[in-house]
Design an enzyme around this catalytic site. Structure first.
Site, PDB file in Angstrom:
ATOM      1  N   ALA A  89      -1.466  -2.494   3.726  1.00  0.00           N
ATOM      2  CA  ALA A  89      -0.079  -3.367   5.102  1.00  0.00           C
ATOM      3  C   ALA A  89      -1.253  -4.210   6.059  1.00  0.00           C
ATOM      4  O   ALA A  89      -0.580  -4.929   5.812  1.00  0.00           O
ATOM      5  CB  ALA A  89      -0.322  -1.990   5.710  1.00  0.00           C
ATOM      6  N   GLY A  90      -1.844  -3.992   6.313  1.00  0.00           N
ATOM      7  CA  GLY A  90      -2.826  -4.803   7.325  1.00  0.00           C
ATOM      8  C   GLY A  90      -2.865  -6.320   6.144  1.00  0.00           C
ATOM      9  O   GLY A  90      -2.574  -7.941   6.715  1.00  0.00           O
ATOM     10  N   ASP A  91      -2.986  -6.129   4.832  1.00  0.00           N
ATOM     11  CA  ASP A  91      -3.131  -7.571   3.931  1.00  0.00           C
ATOM     12  C   ASP A  91      -2.228  -8.200   3.474  1.00  0.00           C
ATOM     13  O   ASP A  91      -2.086  -9.952   4.316  1.00  0.00           O
ATOM     14  CB  ASP A  91      -3.637  -7.118   2.781  1.00  0.00           C
ATOM     15  CG  ASP A  91      -5.317  -6.785   2.641  1.00  0.00           C
ATOM     16  OD1 ASP A  91      -6.027  -7.345   4.351  1.00  0.00           O
ATOM     17  OD2 ASP A  91      -5.706  -5.568   1.545  1.00  0.00           O
TER      18      ASP A  91
END
Length: 297
Positions: A247-249
């Site tokens: 998700a962060g990537d």
């Protein structure tokens, strides 16, 4: 405009277990899967799937190397800037117990990314192009890549994950410094849990040389303190989370894509939030990242 992603490529080997066994015990697991991952490759996949001109810069080994580059190529990522070396590619052995991960990492080929590989890749770069880095390859290589990018007139992004002590000069090479909540606390000593603390964290990081500080706050959305001191806050998109992997990537890759297209920071943050919200509704890493058309849908 090209977006170069300098970082790790891993093959995730995932198995589910009912519990963690004691020493010397063999336990039957289930649901084994191989899953291309690594923060660098995940961000490259996000850039490619969301419409950016992605160039992956890193190393793969003989073991799983072709699988990793084939996956990226299927997501419209240029792989001619990925070098092939002897030995194994990066490996993550992941044991899942009751939804919690136990992860064992072997850097493999990721430990062989060097200045020469970065120089070779950036021969294709021009002023105005973008470079994204994380911290799953050698710290000296990250610092070198960011420095060379700034010398070439590129726009730079550092997603400082997993959190680790940075050389002081690195901050000054960052046009966008993008930590999450725990990483922000690691680098500043303050938890960004209030407007006051967010402002203090951003001010501290900017005092070290970062031009724009963008903190992702999970279910509280994201906030960016820009180079000119403006604070931009975007709420979290509602989604039923199944798996937060990548998700962060996805957020970082999506942000770079929209900024490279000329969007303002608030528009780019909203786009990145939507992309991440879709990602968490699916299992896996790169395959969970949405394609561009899914954002508008």
């Amino acid at each position: 405009m090209k977006i170069f992603i300098v970082g790790s490529l891993n093959m995730d080997l995932v198995i589910h277990a009912p519990y963690m066994p004691e020493n010397g015990v063999t336990l039957t697991g289930s649901g084994f899967m191989t899953n291309p991952g690594g923060k660098g490759a995940n961000q490259a996949a996000a850039v490619g799937k969301l419409g950016g001109n992605a160039y992956m810069v890193g190393c793969v080994g003989e073991t799983f190397g072709k699988d990793l580059t084939d996956a990226l190529e299927s997501y419209r990522v240029h792989i001619d800037t990925v070098q092939k070396v002897e030995g194994s590619s990066g490996i993550a052995v992941i044991v899942v117990v009751d939804g919690d991960n136990r992860i064992f990492l072997d850097a493999g080929a990721n430990g062989k990314v060097d200045a020469a590989a970065i120089d070779a890749a950036l021969e294709q770069a021009a002023p105005g192009d973008y470079l994204i880095a994380q911290l799953e390859i050698g710290m000296d290589c990250v610092a070198y890549a960011l420095k060379r990018a700034k010398e070439k007139g590129m726009t730079t992004f550092l997603n400082p994950a997993p959190a680790a002590t940075l050389q002081g000069a690195v901050y000054g090479y960052c046009d966008y410094f993008i930590p999450n909540q725990s990483e922000t606390e690691f680098y500043t000593g303050l938890r960004p849990d209030s407007e006051e603390h967010i402002a203090e964290c951003a001010a501290m990081l900017k005092s070290r040389g970062c031009r724009n500080v963008l903190i992702t706050l999970g279910t509280r959305g994201s906030v960016c303190v820009t180079e000119d001191g403006k604070t931009v806050r975007v709420p979290c998109e509602k989604a039923k989370a199944v798996d937060t992997t990548a998700a962060g990537d996805t957020y970082v890759g999506a942000l770079a894509v929209r900024l490279s297209e000329g969007a303002d920071i608030e528009t780019a943050m909203r786009f990145a939030g939507k992309a991440s919200a879709i990602t968490v509704t699916r299992r896996g890493a790169q395959q969970s990242i949405p394609w561009r058309k899914e954002i508008s849908e």
